[in-house]
Design an enzyme around this catalytic site. Structure first.
Site, PDB file in Angstrom:
ATOM      1  N   TYR A  59      19.426  14.341 -17.491  1.00 39.71           N
ATOM      2  CA  TYR A  59      19.784  13.625 -18.722  1.00 39.71           C
ATOM      3  C   TYR A  59      18.699  13.922 -19.765  1.00 39.71           C
ATOM      4  O   TYR A  59      17.656  13.266 -19.826  1.00 39.71           O
ATOM      5  CB  TYR A  59      19.918  12.110 -18.488  1.00 39.71           C
ATOM      6  CG  TYR A  59      20.834  11.733 -17.327  1.00 39.71           C
ATOM      7  CD1 TYR A  59      21.748  12.639 -16.797  1.00 39.71           C
ATOM      8  CD2 TYR A  59      20.788  10.460 -16.760  1.00 39.71           C
ATOM      9  CE1 TYR A  59      22.569  12.306 -15.740  1.00 39.71           C
ATOM     10  CE2 TYR A  59      21.618  10.112 -15.705  1.00 39.71           C
ATOM     11  CZ  TYR A  59      22.496  11.056 -15.194  1.00 39.71           C
ATOM     12  OH  TYR A  59      23.308  10.708 -14.125  1.00 39.71           O
ATOM     13  N   SER A 155      23.753  12.856  -4.046  1.00 38.06           N
ATOM     14  CA  SER A 155      24.805  12.667  -5.042  1.00 38.06           C
ATOM     15  C   SER A 155      25.637  13.937  -5.134  1.00 38.06           C
ATOM     16  O   SER A 155      25.082  15.039  -5.013  1.00 38.06           O
ATOM     17  CB  SER A 155      24.144  12.357  -6.387  1.00 38.06           C
ATOM     18  OG  SER A 155      25.114  12.084  -7.359  1.00 38.06           O
ATOM     19  N   ASN A 156      26.922  13.773  -5.338  1.00 36.13           N
ATOM     20  CA  ASN A 156      27.835  14.922  -5.460  1.00 36.13           C
ATOM     21  C   ASN A 156      27.870  15.777  -4.196  1.00 36.13           C
ATOM     22  O   ASN A 156      28.108  16.983  -4.270  1.00 36.13           O
ATOM     23  CB  ASN A 156      27.464  15.776  -6.690  1.00 36.13           C
ATOM     24  CG  ASN A 156      27.533  14.979  -7.964  1.00 36.13           C
ATOM     25  OD1 ASN A 156      28.588  14.486  -8.339  1.00 36.13           O
ATOM     26  ND2 ASN A 156      26.396  14.806  -8.634  1.00 36.13           N
ATOM     27  N   TYR A 203      29.752   6.515  -9.860  1.00 34.93           N
ATOM     28  CA  TYR A 203      29.514   6.859 -11.276  1.00 34.93           C
ATOM     29  C   TYR A 203      30.850   7.032 -11.992  1.00 34.93           C
ATOM     30  O   TYR A 203      31.877   7.190 -11.356  1.00 34.93           O
ATOM     31  CB  TYR A 203      28.563   8.041 -11.438  1.00 34.93           C
ATOM     32  CG  TYR A 203      28.999   9.423 -11.030  1.00 34.93           C
ATOM     33  CD1 TYR A 203      29.955  10.136 -11.739  1.00 34.93           C
ATOM     34  CD2 TYR A 203      28.393  10.053  -9.954  1.00 34.93           C
ATOM     35  CE1 TYR A 203      30.322  11.419 -11.382  1.00 34.93           C
ATOM     36  CE2 TYR A 203      28.757  11.348  -9.581  1.00 34.93           C
ATOM     37  CZ  TYR A 203      29.727  12.028 -10.301  1.00 34.93           C
ATOM     38  OH  TYR A 203      30.080  13.299  -9.944  1.00 34.93           O
ATOM     39  N   LEU A 206      33.534   3.073 -15.693  1.00 31.95           N
ATOM     40  CA  LEU A 206      34.437   2.715 -16.798  1.00 31.95           C
ATOM     41  C   LEU A 206      35.278   3.923 -17.216  1.00 31.95           C
ATOM     42  O   LEU A 206      35.867   3.928 -18.302  1.00 31.95           O
ATOM     43  CB  LEU A 206      33.633   2.168 -17.984  1.00 31.95           C
ATOM     44  CG  LEU A 206      32.903   0.843 -17.714  1.00 31.95           C
ATOM     45  CD1 LEU A 206      31.998   0.454 -18.887  1.00 31.95           C
ATOM     46  CD2 LEU A 206      33.908  -0.278 -17.428  1.00 31.95           C
ATOM     47  N   SER A 208      34.307   6.712 -18.276  1.00 33.02           N
ATOM     48  CA  SER A 208      33.727   7.169 -19.553  1.00 33.02           C
ATOM     49  C   SER A 208      34.267   6.389 -20.755  1.00 33.02           C
ATOM     50  O   SER A 208      34.398   6.944 -21.842  1.00 33.02           O
ATOM     51  CB  SER A 208      33.950   8.674 -19.745  1.00 33.02           C
ATOM     52  OG  SER A 208      33.427   9.383 -18.645  1.00 33.02           O
TER      53      SER A 208
END
Ligand SMILES: NC(=O)c1ccc[n+]([C@@H]2O[C@H](COP(=O)([O-])OP(=O)(O)OC[C@H]3O[C@@H](n4cnc5c(N)ncnc54)[C@H](OP(=O)(O)O)[C@@H]3O)[C@@H](O)[C@H]2O)c1
Length: 306
Positions: A59, A155-156, A203, A206, A208
Site C-alpha cells: 500500500y 494471504s492469497n 478482505y 464491503l 469495495s
C-alpha cells in the site's frame, strides 16, 4: 459487541472490527488519495476505539506503513494490534518473494517504517512460485521466537498452499477475499481453518463500497464483473438489508459489518476507508446487535453469490 477475539494459538487479541488501510497512502493502487486524509483516517479509527490496523508494504510501497508509524507514536502501542504484509520484492519489479532471508529483511524494514519494535500480525502477502510454503513459515517462526512478530499469517494462498504452509501447525491467521458477494471460502476453507484453530480475516468486506448501499442501477458500468442481471440481483439483496437497517436505526454498511461480526468463522472485519467520516460510521457497527432471524435473513438474501 466489544468482545475481544484471540488470533490462532497466540496471545494476540483484537476487537471484531479493525481498519483496512489500502487507501491510507496507497497512491500506487488508487488515484487522488491525499496523505492528509490517510493520517486523519488512522487517527479517527484509533480515537473511535479501533485498535487493529491492517496495512501492507504494497500500500504505497511503504507509505501506508510510514503514515501509520507516524500516527501511532501518539498512542499507547501496547493497546494496538498492527498487522502488515510483505512479499513484493523492490529489487525485482515487486515480484513475489517468500525466500526466508527476504522475509526477514522485509520484516526489519517494515518495523523501521512503522517505528515500532514488533508487529502483532505479519502476513506473507502473496505466495511465490518456488519457496516451499512451510520453509517460508519457518522463517516467520524464527521472527516470532525473536519477538519481532507475534502472529504468523498468510494471504492469497489457495487451500492447498495453506495446508503446505501449515504443515508444522505454525499458521495463526489467514486473510483472503471474502464477502457476502464472494462466498466460496465457506465450502472448504472455513472448515479447514476451524479445525486447525486458524483465524480468518476477510478482505473486501464491503465489496469495495458496493455493499454500503451507495450505488444504484445507474452505476452498473462501474462494476463490470457483474452482468446487468447479476448487478440487479446484488441491488435487490442490498435492498433487503436496507429494510432491516431501518429497524436497527443503522446504515446498510453497519448492518453488513455486524453480519460479519456475528459470523463465528470470521475473526476481524477490516473495512477500508478513504475519509474519516466513513470510519466514524463503520465503527458504529459494533452497536448493531443483529438478531438471529435477521442474521439468517441476510445469509439467505445473499445465498446465490459465490
Ligand atoms: N490481503 C490482501 O491481498 C488484501 C487485498 C485487498 C484489501 N486488503 C485489506 O482489506 C481492507 C478492506 O478492503 P478494501 O478497503 O479494499 O475494500 P472494502 O472494505 O470492501 O471497501 C472499502 C471502501 O468502501 C468505501 N466505504 C467504506 N466505508 C464506507 C461508508 N461508510 N460509506 C460509503 N463508502 C464507504 C470506501 O471507498 P470509496 O470512498 O472510494 O468508495 C472504502 O475505501 C483493505 O483496506 C486492506 O487493508 C487486503
Amino acid at each position: 459487541m466489544d468482545e475481544l477475539i484471540k488470533i490462532g494459538n497466540t496471545d494476540v487479541t483484537s476487537k471484531k472490527i479493525g481498519l483496512g488501510t489500502n487507501k491510507v497512502g496507497g497512491h500506487n493502487l488508487f488515484k487522488n488519495l491525499k496523505d492528509e486524509d490517510g493520517y486523519a483516517v488512522v487517527k479517527e479509527a484509533i480515537d473511535s476505539g479501533i485498535t487493529t490496523l491492517d496495512t501492507a508494504y504494497m500500500y504505497g510501497v511503504g507509505r501506508s506503513e510510514e503514515i501509520i508509524g507516524d500516527v501511532i507514536q501518539n498512542y499507547d502501542r501496547s493497546k494496538l494490534v498492527i498487522a502488515t504484509k510483505a512479499a513484493q520484492d523492490p529489487d525485482n519489479d515487486l515480484k513475489n518473494n517468500n525466500d526466508p532471508e527476504f522475509l526477514k529483511k522485509a520484516v526489519d524494514e517494515a518495523l523501521k517504517r512503522l517505528k515500532t519494535d514488533y508487529i502483532d500480525i505479519f502476513y506473507i502477502h502473496f505466495p511465490d512460485e518456488s519457496t516451499p510454503k512451510n520453509e517460508a513459515v519457518a522463517a516467520l517462526n524464527e521472527l516470532k521466537q525473536a519477538g519481532k512478530i507475534r502472529a504468523i499469517g498468510v494471504s492469497n494462498f489457495s487451500l492447498a498452499q495453506i495446508k503446505e504452509a501449515n504443515k508444522d501447525g505454525l499458521v495463526d491467521i489467514v486473510e483472503d477475499n471474502y464477502s457476502l458477494l464472494h462466498r466460496n471460502a465457506e465450502k472448504e476453507l472455513f472448515p479447514y481453518l476451524r479445525k486447525n484453530n486458524i483465524s480468518f480475516v476477510p478482505y473486501f468486506p464491503l465489496a469495495s463500497g458496493l455493499l454500503t448501499g451507495k450505488y444504484s442501477a445507474a452505476d452498473a458500468k462501474k462494476f463490470s464483473q457483474y452482468t446487468p442481471a447479476q448487478f440487479d440481483q446484488v441491488l435487490a439483496a442490498i435492498d433487503q438489508v436496507r429494510k432491516l437497517a431501518k429497524k436497527y436505526d443503522a446504515t446498510v454498511a453497519q448492518v453488513i459489518l455486524a453480519w460479519y461480526m456475528k459470523n463465528p468463522d470470521i475473526s476481524i472485519v477490516i473495512p477500508g476507508a478513504r475519509k474519516p467520516a466513513q470510519v466514524e460510521q463503520n465503527v458504529k457497527a459494533l452497536n448493531v446487535d443483529l438478531g438471529n432471524t435477521d442474521y439468517h435473513a441476510i445469509d439467505e438474501a445473499f445465498s446465490d453469490f459465490e
